[in-house]
Design a protein around this motif. Sequence first.
Motif, mmCIF file in Angstrom:
data_model
loop_
_atom_site.group_PDB
_atom_site.id
_atom_site.type_symbol
_atom_site.label_atom_id
_atom_site.label_comp_id
_atom_site.label_asym_id
_atom_site.label_seq_id
_atom_site.Cartn_x
_atom_site.Cartn_y
_atom_site.Cartn_z
ATOM 1 N N LEU A 21 2.674 1.639 -3.365
ATOM 2 C CA LEU A 21 1.732 2.053 -4.397
ATOM 3 C C LEU A 21 1.334 3.512 -4.203
ATOM 4 O O LEU A 21 1.178 4.267 -5.181
ATOM 5 C CB LEU A 21 0.490 1.162 -4.349
ATOM 6 N N GLY A 22 1.220 3.963 -2.931
ATOM 7 C CA GLY A 22 0.905 5.370 -2.661
ATOM 8 C C GLY A 22 2.011 6.283 -3.143
ATOM 9 O O GLY A 22 1.754 7.344 -3.738
ATOM 10 N N ILE A 30 1.789 6.628 -6.871
ATOM 11 C CA ILE A 30 0.673 7.480 -7.294
ATOM 12 C C ILE A 30 1.037 8.957 -7.150
ATOM 13 O O ILE A 30 0.704 9.797 -8.002
ATOM 14 C CB ILE A 30 -0.591 7.153 -6.479
ATOM 15 N N GLY A 49 0.825 -1.209 0.000
ATOM 16 C CA GLY A 49 0.000 0.000 0.000
ATOM 17 C C GLY A 49 0.860 1.259 0.000
ATOM 18 O O GLY A 49 0.567 2.229 -0.703
ATOM 19 N N THR A 73 -4.971 -1.690 -3.074
ATOM 20 C CA THR A 73 -4.292 -2.819 -2.421
ATOM 21 C C THR A 73 -5.300 -3.803 -1.840
ATOM 22 O O THR A 73 -5.152 -5.030 -1.970
ATOM 23 C CB THR A 73 -3.372 -2.315 -1.295
ATOM 24 N N SER A 98 -4.359 4.175 -2.786
ATOM 25 C CA SER A 98 -3.524 2.972 -2.755
ATOM 26 C C SER A 98 -4.097 1.931 -1.791
ATOM 27 O O SER A 98 -4.000 0.723 -2.032
ATOM 28 C CB SER A 98 -2.089 3.328 -2.358
ATOM 29 N N TYR A 154 -2.494 7.906 -0.699
ATOM 30 C CA TYR A 154 -2.506 6.738 0.180
ATOM 31 C C TYR A 154 -3.924 6.179 0.376
ATOM 32 O O TYR A 154 -4.113 4.978 0.586
ATOM 33 C CB TYR A 154 -1.878 7.087 1.526
#
Length: 448
Positions: A87-88, A91, A84, A110, A106, A103
């Motif tokens: 991925l945040g 982004i 997570g 996720t 994400s 977040y």
Amino acid sequence: MSLVLLFLIILILINALYVAAEFAAVGVRHTQVKSYADNGDALAKKLLPILDNPLSLDRYIACCQVGITLSSLVLGAFGQLTLGVMLGDLIIVLFDTTPAQAYSASSLITLFLLTAAQVIFGELLPKSIALQFPIKTALWTVIPMRWSLKVLGPFITFLNGSGALLLKLIKIQPAHHGHVHSPQEIAMLIAESRDGGYLEEEEFKRLNQALTLSSKTAHQIMVPRQEIRAIDIELPIAEIVKNLVDSPYTRLPVYRDSIDKVIGVVRVKDLVTKYSREETFSSIDELITPVTLVPESISAERVLTLLREKGAHQALVVDEHGSLKGLITLEDVLSELFGEIADEFKVKGEANFEALGPDRFRVPGKIRLDHLASKTGIDFQGDADTLSGYLVEKLGYLPKGKEILEVDGWRIRIEKVKNHVVTTAVIRKLKSSDNLSEPVLIPEVQDK
């Protein structure tokens, strides 16, 4: 990144292990595992004691459920903290958004990805494998499950105890896991085996007949009282022997005064042997063996057990007042399993189910309604067990012959009557051109 993905995959595989172990333990057949164990399979020997003990099986299933829950929680928490966050960060770089927005997005992505992966690879796939290959799956998972039981044992004891206490507080008896099936479930399994090609049609019918044996009563399958051939003990020996020689039976009940006072059974062979050696003997008392009595409401399955325990070939069926209602033989019970077989109490040449043409049959009056219904589909409504009893019940009087009853799309014509009992009837399916309004009784009319 690669280590994170590897750990997530491991968590999903752990979840899959527990799911597969749970479904395999519940779905595997005990007899199959025992067969493997008897043949020396080490894994089967470890699994068999668990399946043999409901409490052990409860702990085994609980261990699977705890393992599934823990692996799912760890997967979600670890995935959000690692995948997570990464991925945040990605982004934020790609879309130039605020950290809060990145977040939040994400976390949702996720959660969706991990849930989809877990449902597909950690739930559905192992469940399908376990249901399709229960014995192999159960054996392959027994070792890691035994390790899990050692590690999670105290926690499982606490959870099971807490659950049992709560059930006790609300006055519900705790149920244990076990490989027990109701008759309805067994019937479904037999039908599925037939549909899957594992059982031939005859095997399917035989198993179904065995399954329903306990639902049949002695009254339903006995030889009626008026058809019993018996010996009056007061008759002269010569006359008794003559009757036996002319009789097709090998064993006959012996009565005193009336047929309701049966005192035992005599074997024809014993009597003829004694007569050939001692023509002057005057009593058959010493040749009489005790007779087995059964209530008319007893199940056919129980009759079979009693005959086997007592080493008897036949038993007398009595009502609640002790009056003789009929006689039941070993062949009568076995016929329920294997179909009609030779029986010394069934007279040679007596009427049987006979096809006379398309949807037209001659049937004996003593045929049971459930048998006739299975062959014709007629929906019989009433308290009678046999066709003869059903016809008397519907007529409201003892038939004289040739009466006709139309019911459920079939015409039943009484053909022969003996001693006020219907011996044969002819039935045929009514055509669309016939009058199918209401069941009617038409005495003294020939069926065309």
